[in-house]
Enzyme design. Structure first.
Site, PDB file in Angstrom:
ATOM      1  N   GLY A   1       0.071   6.270   1.392  1.00  0.00           N
ATOM      2  CA  GLY A   1       1.136   5.701   0.566  1.00  0.00           C
ATOM      3  C   GLY A   1       2.535   6.130   0.974  1.00  0.00           C
TER       4      GLY A   1
ATOM      5  N   ASP B   1       1.775 -11.199   7.204  1.00  0.00           N
ATOM      6  CA  ASP B   1       2.212 -10.356   6.083  1.00  0.00           C
ATOM      7  C   ASP B   1       3.590  -9.750   6.348  1.00  0.00           C
ATOM      8  OD1 ASP B   1       0.432  -9.007   8.018  1.00  0.00           O
ATOM      9  OD2 ASP B   1       1.020  -7.191   6.978  1.00  0.00           O
TER      10      ASP B   1
ATOM     11  N   GLY C   1       0.815  -1.210   0.000  1.00  0.00           N
ATOM     12  CA  GLY C   1       0.000   0.000   0.000  1.00  0.00           C
ATOM     13  C   GLY C   1       0.847   1.257   0.000  1.00  0.00           C
TER      14      GLY C   1
HETATM   15  P1  AMP Z   1       2.822  -2.559   7.932  1.00  0.00           P
HETATM   16  O1  AMP Z   1       2.213  -2.182   9.240  1.00  0.00           O
HETATM   17  O2  AMP Z   1       3.855  -1.587   7.435  1.00  0.00           O
HETATM   18  O3  AMP Z   1       3.287  -3.964   7.878  1.00  0.00           O
HETATM   19  O4  AMP Z   1       1.631  -2.431   6.877  1.00  0.00           O
HETATM   20  C1  AMP Z   1       0.449  -3.220   6.889  1.00  0.00           C
HETATM   21  C2  AMP Z   1      -0.362  -2.914   5.648  1.00  0.00           C
HETATM   22  O5  AMP Z   1      -0.789  -1.559   5.656  1.00  0.00           O
HETATM   23  C3  AMP Z   1       0.382  -3.099   4.322  1.00  0.00           C
HETATM   24  O6  AMP Z   1      -0.531  -3.544   3.365  1.00  0.00           O
HETATM   25  C4  AMP Z   1       0.865  -1.712   4.035  1.00  0.00           C
HETATM   26  O7  AMP Z   1       1.130  -1.513   2.669  1.00  0.00           O
HETATM   27  C5  AMP Z   1      -0.311  -0.878   4.506  1.00  0.00           C
HETATM   28  N1  AMP Z   1       0.091   0.486   4.887  1.00  0.00           N
HETATM   29  C6  AMP Z   1       0.789   0.854   5.995  1.00  0.00           C
HETATM   30  N2  AMP Z   1       0.975   2.189   6.018  1.00  0.00           N
HETATM   31  C7  AMP Z   1       0.393   2.685   4.905  1.00  0.00           C
HETATM   32  C8  AMP Z   1       0.247   3.988   4.360  1.00  0.00           C
HETATM   33  N3  AMP Z   1       0.741   5.064   4.964  1.00  0.00           N
HETATM   34  N4  AMP Z   1      -0.427   4.098   3.188  1.00  0.00           N
HETATM   35  C9  AMP Z   1      -0.928   3.046   2.576  1.00  0.00           C
HETATM   36  N5  AMP Z   1      -0.831   1.778   3.031  1.00  0.00           N
HETATM   37  C10 AMP Z   1      -0.180   1.599   4.190  1.00  0.00           C
HETATM   38 MG    MG Z   2       4.103  -5.057   6.602  1.00  0.00          MG
END
Ligand code: AMP
Ligand code: MG
Length: 480
Positions: free
Chosen positions: A120, A246, A86
């Protein structure tokens, strides 16, 4: 040399990813670059401007096929059917100087079809945390993704407060997660599930190609890699914080750094992520959560694997975990071989460290200079608990006397596994604060120290000290 792209993942087709360019940061500036990685990747003849353009999403290199990967995942125990990149883009896969395929992934690269409500972007704070941790773990010898560079620009984004947006270029052999398989399995795309397994075997586990049951073997191999990884986390006192499927790498690397933490005073109940109310990913639950994740992967692979494989996979995970953990802990004690009583020896020591709230890293480093019979009191800051340690040291003395290592060899072995320098949260926090004010010198200094965690670096003692009171219990959350 120059980047040699070979976009194997992109060739899997549109069910696996969405082709998209990075959305560049305006007015980009380099925050930090991991210069040692430039040459092996073929980036050594790039000018500073070219590097900045690449790392801030301004230039898509010729022959690259940038994309956002699709995946799902179990987050804190609940299934999220559609996650995906994302805010990250796999810029491409390149052959490095050893002919290994390396993914270049730009985190914070802008919105994708998987962004849901997100912007993003990544923030400077979280990029610095990932940069420092991945390089710290790498130099400690813990499997991990690597960090290549951070850039920032004019853009600001809202988190709990307004923060600077930034990008982190990550390098890793793989960005395939347990959740990638869950996605194809639970959307009943079993042809694609098989395709992803074949890709994973071909790219990351080529020895399994000719096996009679390659998918069974794949699950066992991943369970083994995961057991090894988590044994390292436990032995070094590292808590990941968000072990959702994930964030579990299929090649057993530490992956997707969020609210991680190195344990300071030994506390098995340590929870590094202040959003983790239930303590699901507490330090002493990581072994169990690794197992839980292997079980989730096993369920996702069930359409392709032999019935009843789950138990074998979990045994493989457990056995690998136990044997690596035991190996690492006995090595930390300076033992050259293993006796049946050694497990109790380190477990009882951990109980003492917990009971008296003693700094895990500093204690083991001091123990690395211990002379049998010369007394142990100098290893302890506080003599009030020396009496409680005395029986343990008597056992340790007896054990060392029957070990084959000479005192000098033992000291050497112990200093090579008991680090002097770890990434304490407050050190990261100081580097983040100065960097957010535009001065990256502290970040660079800390990074240099973390490149040699086992060295003495006598002019850097301040980075090896116990955490000051103000630096304890700094709150780190998932927001990044
Ligand atoms: P994470 O916590 O970084 O492992 O992210 C978990 C999910 O949320 C993944 O699909 C990321 O791509 C999405 N995600 C986290 N932060 C953002 C953001 N600022 N914008 C878009 N998607 C996000
Ligand atoms: Mg992640």
């Amino acid at each position: 040399m120059t980047l040699k792209f070979e976009n194997r993942y992109a060739k899997l087709g549109e069910r696996f990813s969405f082709a998209i360019d990075a959305d560049p940061l305006s007015n980009p500036k380099a925050v930090i670059i991991n210069v040692a990685l430039l040459k092996p990747l073929g980036l050594d003849n790039y000018t500073q401007d070219d590097l900045l353009a690449l790392f801030s999403g301004h230039q898509t290199p010729k022959d690259a096929s940038p994309l956002a990967m699709v995946y799902a995942g179990h987050q804190f125990g609940g299934y999220s059917p559609q996650l995906g990149d994302g805010r990250g883009v796999l810029i491409g896969q390149v052959r490095d100087s050893e002919n290994k395929l390396v993914d270049l992934h730009l985190k914070g690269a802008g919105k994708t079809p998987f962004s849901r409500m997100g912007d993003g972007r990544a923030v400077l704070r979280s990029c610095i945390r990932e940069f420092l941790a991945s390089e710290a773990l790498f130099h400690l010898g813990i499997p991990t993704t690597r960090a290549l560079a951070i850039t920032t620009g004019d853009e600001q984004v809202r988190r709990e407060t307004i923060e600077n947006a930034a990008m982190l270029m990550r390098a890793s052999d793989s960005h395939i997660r347990f959740g990638s398989f869950e996605y194809f399995s639970y959307t009943d795309q079993h042809t694609e599930l098989k395709q992803l397994c074949d890709y994973t075997i071909e790219t990351h586990f080529p020895k399994l190609k000719n096996s009679d049951k390659p998918y069974d073997e794949l699950l066992l191999a991943v369970s083994e890699k995961t057991g090894n990884l988590i044994a390292h986390w436990q032995a070094f006192g590292f808590a990941h914080g968000v072990m959702n499927t994930d964030n579990m790498s299929i090649i057993g690397q530490t992956f997707d750094y969020g609210p991680y933490g190195f344990m300071e005073n030994y506390d098995p109940y340590y929870i590094c992520n202040h959003s983790d109310d239930q303590g699901r990913y507490a330090f002493n639950r990581q072994q169990e959560m690794g197992r839980w994740n292997c079980q989730a992967l096993s369920q996702a692979l069930a359409p392709l694997t032999t019935p009843g494989l789950l138990e074998k996979a979990l045994n493989c995970y457990e056995e690998t975990f136990l044997s690596f953990y035991h190996g690492l802990m006995t090595k930390k004690l300076g033992l050259s071989n293993s006796n049946p009583e050694d497990k109790a020896l380190y477990e009882d020591l951990l109980d003492l460290l917990e009971g008296y709230s003693i700094d895990y890293t500093i204690f083991f480093r001091s123990l690395s200079r211990y002379y049998v019979g010369k007394g142990f009191r100098t290893l302890l800051d506080n003599q009030n608990y020396a009496a409680s340690f005395a029986p343990w040291f008597e056992r340790y003395n007896r054990r060392l006397q029957i070990d084959m290592l000479s005192e000098t060899d033992r000291h050497e072995q112990m200093c090579a596994i008991n680090p002097k320098f770890i990434l304490r949260n407050y050190l990261a926090q100081k580097a983040i604060q100065t960097s957010e004010d535009g001065d990256h010198s502290e970040l660079h200094r800390l990074y240099d120290v973390l490149k040699d965690p086992y060295g003495e670096q006598i002019d850097q003692e301040q980075y090896a000290q116990e955490t000051p009171d103000w630096g304890r219990n700094l709150q780190v959350s998932c927001s990044s």
